[in-house]
Design a protein around this motif. Structure first.
Motif, PDB file in Angstrom:
ATOM      1  N   ALA A  52       4.654  11.194  -1.745  1.00  0.00           N
ATOM      2  CA  ALA A  52       3.475  10.465  -2.208  1.00  0.00           C
ATOM      3  C   ALA A  52       2.201  11.197  -1.832  1.00  0.00           C
ATOM      4  CB  ALA A  52       3.480   9.055  -1.618  1.00  0.00           C
ATOM      5  N   VAL A  53       2.166  11.739  -0.607  1.00  0.00           N
ATOM      6  CA  VAL A  53       0.991  12.509  -0.182  1.00  0.00           C
ATOM      7  C   VAL A  53       0.841  13.757  -1.035  1.00  0.00           C
ATOM      8  CG1 VAL A  53       0.014  13.872   1.698  1.00  0.00           C
ATOM      9  CG2 VAL A  53       0.992  11.634   2.169  1.00  0.00           C
ATOM     10  N   ASP A  54       1.954  14.427  -1.318  1.00  0.00           N
ATOM     11  CA  ASP A  54       1.909  15.623  -2.166  1.00  0.00           C
ATOM     12  C   ASP A  54       1.354  15.287  -3.547  1.00  0.00           C
ATOM     13  OD1 ASP A  54       2.787  17.483  -0.352  1.00  0.00           O
ATOM     14  OD2 ASP A  54       4.907  17.247  -0.876  1.00  0.00           O
ATOM     15  N   GLU A  55       1.771  14.133  -4.068  1.00  0.00           N
ATOM     16  CA  GLU A  55       1.302  13.721  -5.397  1.00  0.00           C
ATOM     17  C   GLU A  55      -0.200  13.469  -5.390  1.00  0.00           C
ATOM     18  OE1 GLU A  55       2.041  10.227  -8.761  1.00  0.00           O
ATOM     19  OE2 GLU A  55       3.145  10.196  -6.875  1.00  0.00           O
ATOM     20  N   LEU A  56      -0.672  12.778  -4.339  1.00  0.00           N
ATOM     21  CA  LEU A  56      -2.104  12.537  -4.232  1.00  0.00           C
ATOM     22  C   LEU A  56      -2.866  13.843  -4.077  1.00  0.00           C
ATOM     23  CD1 LEU A  56      -2.747   9.366  -2.056  1.00  0.00           C
ATOM     24  CD2 LEU A  56      -3.606   9.852  -4.323  1.00  0.00           C
ATOM     25  N   LYS A  57      -2.297  14.754  -3.304  1.00  0.00           N
ATOM     26  CA  LYS A  57      -2.949  16.041  -3.089  1.00  0.00           C
ATOM     27  C   LYS A  57      -3.060  16.821  -4.391  1.00  0.00           C
ATOM     28  CE  LYS A  57      -0.637  19.263  -1.001  1.00  0.00           C
ATOM     29  NZ  LYS A  57       0.035  20.085   0.050  1.00  0.00           N
ATOM     30  N   ALA A  58      -2.027  16.727  -5.209  1.00  0.00           N
ATOM     31  CA  ALA A  58      -2.007  17.506  -6.444  1.00  0.00           C
ATOM     32  C   ALA A  58      -2.818  16.865  -7.572  1.00  0.00           C
ATOM     33  CB  ALA A  58      -0.558  17.695  -6.900  1.00  0.00           C
TER      34      ALA A  58
ATOM     35  N   GLY B 144      -4.826  13.687  -7.217  1.00  0.00           N
ATOM     36  CA  GLY B 144      -5.917  12.779  -6.897  1.00  0.00           C
ATOM     37  C   GLY B 144      -5.486  11.345  -7.121  1.00  0.00           C
ATOM     38  N   SER B 145      -6.416  10.429  -6.987  1.00  0.00           N
ATOM     39  CA  SER B 145      -6.078   9.012  -7.106  1.00  0.00           C
ATOM     40  C   SER B 145      -5.862   8.616  -8.560  1.00  0.00           C
ATOM     41  CB  SER B 145      -7.198   8.160  -6.512  1.00  0.00           C
ATOM     42  OG  SER B 145      -8.350   8.259  -7.319  1.00  0.00           O
ATOM     43  N   ASP B 146      -5.242   7.469  -8.746  1.00  0.00           N
ATOM     44  CA  ASP B 146      -5.058   6.936 -10.094  1.00  0.00           C
ATOM     45  C   ASP B 146      -6.402   6.677 -10.770  1.00  0.00           C
ATOM     46  OD1 ASP B 146      -2.371   7.038  -9.905  1.00  0.00           O
ATOM     47  OD2 ASP B 146      -2.091   4.935  -9.371  1.00  0.00           O
ATOM     48  N   SER B 147      -7.368   6.223  -9.978  1.00  0.00           N
ATOM     49  CA  SER B 147      -8.652   5.847 -10.550  1.00  0.00           C
ATOM     50  C   SER B 147      -9.586   7.042 -10.736  1.00  0.00           C
ATOM     51  CB  SER B 147      -9.334   4.806  -9.660  1.00  0.00           C
ATOM     52  OG  SER B 147      -9.545   5.322  -8.365  1.00  0.00           O
TER      53      SER B 147
ATOM     54  N   TRP C   2       0.819  -1.213   0.000  1.00  0.00           N
ATOM     55  CA  TRP C   2       0.000   0.000   0.000  1.00  0.00           C
ATOM     56  C   TRP C   2       0.855   1.267   0.000  1.00  0.00           C
ATOM     57  CZ3 TRP C   2      -3.542  -1.823   4.603  1.00  0.00           C
ATOM     58  CH2 TRP C   2      -4.329  -2.899   4.162  1.00  0.00           C
ATOM     59  N   SER C   3       2.123   1.151   0.427  1.00  0.00           N
ATOM     60  CA  SER C   3       2.999   2.320   0.409  1.00  0.00           C
ATOM     61  C   SER C   3       3.277   2.774  -1.017  1.00  0.00           C
ATOM     62  CB  SER C   3       4.319   2.017   1.128  1.00  0.00           C
ATOM     63  OG  SER C   3       5.067   1.026   0.436  1.00  0.00           O
ATOM     64  N   LYS C   4       2.989   1.905  -1.983  1.00  0.00           N
ATOM     65  CA  LYS C   4       3.141   2.243  -3.401  1.00  0.00           C
ATOM     66  C   LYS C   4       1.800   2.571  -4.041  1.00  0.00           C
ATOM     67  CE  LYS C   4       7.503   1.090  -3.101  1.00  0.00           C
ATOM     68  NZ  LYS C   4       8.572   2.128  -3.129  1.00  0.00           N
ATOM     69  N   SER C   5       0.741   2.502  -3.246  1.00  0.00           N
ATOM     70  CA  SER C   5      -0.606   2.730  -3.775  1.00  0.00           C
ATOM     71  C   SER C   5      -0.840   4.203  -4.064  1.00  0.00           C
ATOM     72  CB  SER C   5      -1.656   2.240  -2.764  1.00  0.00           C
ATOM     73  OG  SER C   5      -2.953   2.641  -3.149  1.00  0.00           O
ATOM     74  N   ARG C   6      -1.521   4.461  -5.171  1.00  0.00           N
ATOM     75  CA  ARG C   6      -1.936   5.833  -5.478  1.00  0.00           C
ATOM     76  C   ARG C   6      -3.437   5.838  -5.769  1.00  0.00           C
ATOM     77  NH1 ARG C   6       2.301   5.843  -3.683  1.00  0.00           N
ATOM     78  NH2 ARG C   6       4.179   7.008  -4.266  1.00  0.00           N
ATOM     79  N   ASP C   7      -4.128   4.860  -5.216  1.00  0.00           N
ATOM     80  CA  ASP C   7      -5.548   4.735  -5.497  1.00  0.00           C
ATOM     81  C   ASP C   7      -6.414   5.290  -4.378  1.00  0.00           C
ATOM     82  OD1 ASP C   7      -7.671   3.849  -7.199  1.00  0.00           O
ATOM     83  OD2 ASP C   7      -8.048   2.249  -5.759  1.00  0.00           O
TER      84      ASP C   7
ATOM     85  N   VAL D 209      -6.329   7.203  -0.330  1.00  0.00           N
ATOM     86  CA  VAL D 209      -5.539   7.871   0.697  1.00  0.00           C
ATOM     87  C   VAL D 209      -5.328   6.946   1.891  1.00  0.00           C
ATOM     88  CG1 VAL D 209      -5.493   9.801   2.316  1.00  0.00           C
ATOM     89  CG2 VAL D 209      -6.295  10.158  -0.007  1.00  0.00           C
ATOM     90  N   ASP D 210      -6.371   6.220   2.276  1.00  0.00           N
ATOM     91  CA  ASP D 210      -6.270   5.350   3.441  1.00  0.00           C
ATOM     92  C   ASP D 210      -5.166   4.308   3.268  1.00  0.00           C
ATOM     93  OD1 ASP D 210      -8.219   6.617   4.880  1.00  0.00           O
ATOM     94  OD2 ASP D 210      -9.825   5.251   4.314  1.00  0.00           O
ATOM     95  N   LYS D 211      -5.140   3.669   2.105  1.00  0.00           N
ATOM     96  CA  LYS D 211      -4.149   2.612   1.897  1.00  0.00           C
ATOM     97  C   LYS D 211      -2.740   3.195   1.814  1.00  0.00           C
ATOM     98  CE  LYS D 211      -5.214  -0.726  -1.016  1.00  0.00           C
ATOM     99  NZ  LYS D 211      -5.750  -1.453  -2.187  1.00  0.00           N
ATOM    100  N   LEU D 212      -2.599   4.338   1.170  1.00  0.00           N
ATOM    101  CA  LEU D 212      -1.291   4.986   1.122  1.00  0.00           C
ATOM    102  C   LEU D 212      -0.833   5.345   2.531  1.00  0.00           C
ATOM    103  CD1 LEU D 212       1.105   6.332  -0.268  1.00  0.00           C
ATOM    104  CD2 LEU D 212      -0.318   8.377  -0.575  1.00  0.00           C
ATOM    105  N   THR D 213      -1.750   5.861   3.334  1.00  0.00           N
ATOM    106  CA  THR D 213      -1.449   6.248   4.704  1.00  0.00           C
ATOM    107  C   THR D 213      -0.943   5.063   5.520  1.00  0.00           C
ATOM    108  OG1 THR D 213      -3.053   8.047   4.768  1.00  0.00           O
ATOM    109  CG2 THR D 213      -2.481   7.054   6.866  1.00  0.00           C
ATOM    110  N   VAL D 214      -1.733   3.997   5.563  1.00  0.00           N
ATOM    111  CA  VAL D 214      -1.386   2.845   6.394  1.00  0.00           C
ATOM    112  C   VAL D 214      -0.152   2.134   5.840  1.00  0.00           C
ATOM    113  CG1 VAL D 214      -2.193   0.646   7.322  1.00  0.00           C
ATOM    114  CG2 VAL D 214      -3.761   2.573   7.163  1.00  0.00           C
ATOM    115  N   GLY D 215      -0.047   2.035   4.516  1.00  0.00           N
ATOM    116  CA  GLY D 215       1.125   1.397   3.927  1.00  0.00           C
ATOM    117  C   GLY D 215       2.401   2.159   4.218  1.00  0.00           C
ATOM    118  N   SER D 216       2.353   3.483   4.116  1.00  0.00           N
ATOM    119  CA  SER D 216       3.526   4.301   4.428  1.00  0.00           C
ATOM    120  C   SER D 216       3.877   4.210   5.901  1.00  0.00           C
ATOM    121  CB  SER D 216       3.262   5.758   4.044  1.00  0.00           C
ATOM    122  OG  SER D 216       3.063   5.889   2.653  1.00  0.00           O
TER     123      SER D 216
END
Length: 352
Positions: free
Chosen positions: A288-294, A296-299, A217-222, A224-231
């Motif tokens: 990764a958080v900055d990327e999601l913030k800018a 959004g998710s991959d999907s 999940w640390s590689k997830s960009r889908d 926020v929750d999964k990126l958070t917990v994975g990181s």
């Protein structure tokens, strides 16, 4: 978005504390800081006789006032019960009297312990906690899952399930939104802390295997929750492994057997722990958080994505791990919103 700012600010300024205090006995009047250090060092020098005193300090310090920030302590109690099944009931009884508002801790710790006879133990102590009978019955009936039964994430509907929903759902019916009560590791950051607490009490690598399963999940960009917990999983594994040679060697041995999605971030964990380069892991999580913030998710790369992100969704950890870390090892686990502000206050107090 305020939670994002809090997350970035806290993670930027908190630095690891590399010196862990030696194990020590627990006076029931001791400070929370003493108990935190004792918990972290417990697996190296088990001190079963002083667990009741330590738990009384936790209750006295109102550690369980915010259940979502109490994962490490809950996990430690559950692990302590599991570490000595023959004495588990005596240990539970030694905790009483328990403040009525904290009785849930005893119920959940028994259910999370993994003891072969945990249900009968829960039944035997139930008369001491009549105010928690609903919760007790839910665990006994299986409607509330134990720690090992909580799934990593929600099961995604298959193609046939989606087709079936299209033809069975009334398009004109008013849909009432229901409160989502199901638990997953992806959606509950405190559960990761609970696994760490269990590890501190037992030294068992079973909870570590569960934590490793979250690494992809640390590689997830889908989401926020999964990126958070994975990181969070990746950073805490690396940070604890820096100071725990047995854990470091275990993680290295798992590189040979883990599937590729786990092996890639696990390799990063081992390298960061071997070379003590935790900053690189932290910076990658921030990026990764900055990327999601800018973007959004991959999907769903659109603004609607952020409209669905609630307060506290963007995070890298939890207050309980940070509380333990700030005193003993400096793990910067925080959540956003008001809890993030609470961590800032906690950190300031511990710098004085």
């Amino acid at each position: 978005m305020r939670c994002v700012a809090v997350f970035l600010a806290v993670l930027t300024f908190i630095q690891p504390v590399f010196a862990a205090a030696p194990a020590q006995e627990i006076d029931p009047r001791a400070s929370l800081g003493v108990v935190q250090q004792w918990i972290y060092n417990y697996r190296a020098k088990p001190d079963y006789a002083h667990i009741p005193a330590a738990v009384r300090v936790l209750f006295h310090a109102q550690t369980f006032k915010e259940p979502e920030n109490a994962g490490i302590y809950l996990g430690f109690i559950a692990g302590a019960l599991a570490s000595n099944p023959a004495k588990a009931e005596a240990l539970v009884n030694s905790f009483f009297p328990v403040p009525a508002e904290d009785e849930w801790v005893i119920v959940r710790a028994i259910a999370f312990s993994g003891l072969p006879d945990w249900r009968n133990l829960l039944r035997r102590v139930a008369p001491k906690m009549p105010g928690r009978q609903v919760m007790i019955d839910a665990y006994l009936a299986g409607s509330l899952p134990t720690l090992t039964d909580i799934p990593l994430e929600e099961k995604q509907p298959g193609a046939m399930d989606k087709v079936k929903a299209v033809f069975t759902k009334n398009p004109f019916a008013k849909e009432d939104k229901k409160l989502k009560m199901s638990q997953t590791f992806a959606g509950n950051q405190d559960l990761l802390d609970t696994l760490w607490g269990y590890y501190f009490a037992t030294g068992s690598f079973r909870p570590i295997l569960r934590i490793m399963a979250m690494l992809p999940w640390s590689k997830s960009r889908d989401t926020v929750d999964k990126l958070t917990v994975g990181s969070m999983a990746r950073y805490t594994l690396a940070s604890y492994a820096v100071r725990d040679s047995a854990l470091r060697e275990y993680l290295r041995s798992e590189l040979k057997v883990q599937p590729e999605p786990v092996k890639v971030p696990l390799t990063e964990v081992v390298e960061a722990a071997d070379t003590v380069q935790l900053g690189a892991v932290r910076k990658d999580a921030l990026a990764a958080v900055d990327e999601l913030k800018a973007k959004g998710s991959d999907s769903r790369r659109n603004l609607d994505f952020w409209g669905q992100v609630g307060v506290g969704a963007v995070a890298l950890g939890c207050v309980s791990a940070a509380a333990l870390g700030a005193v003993a090892i400096g793990i910067p686990c925080v959540i956003g919103g008001s809890a993030g502000q609470g961590l800032l206050s906690f950190w300031e107090k511990n710098q004085q």
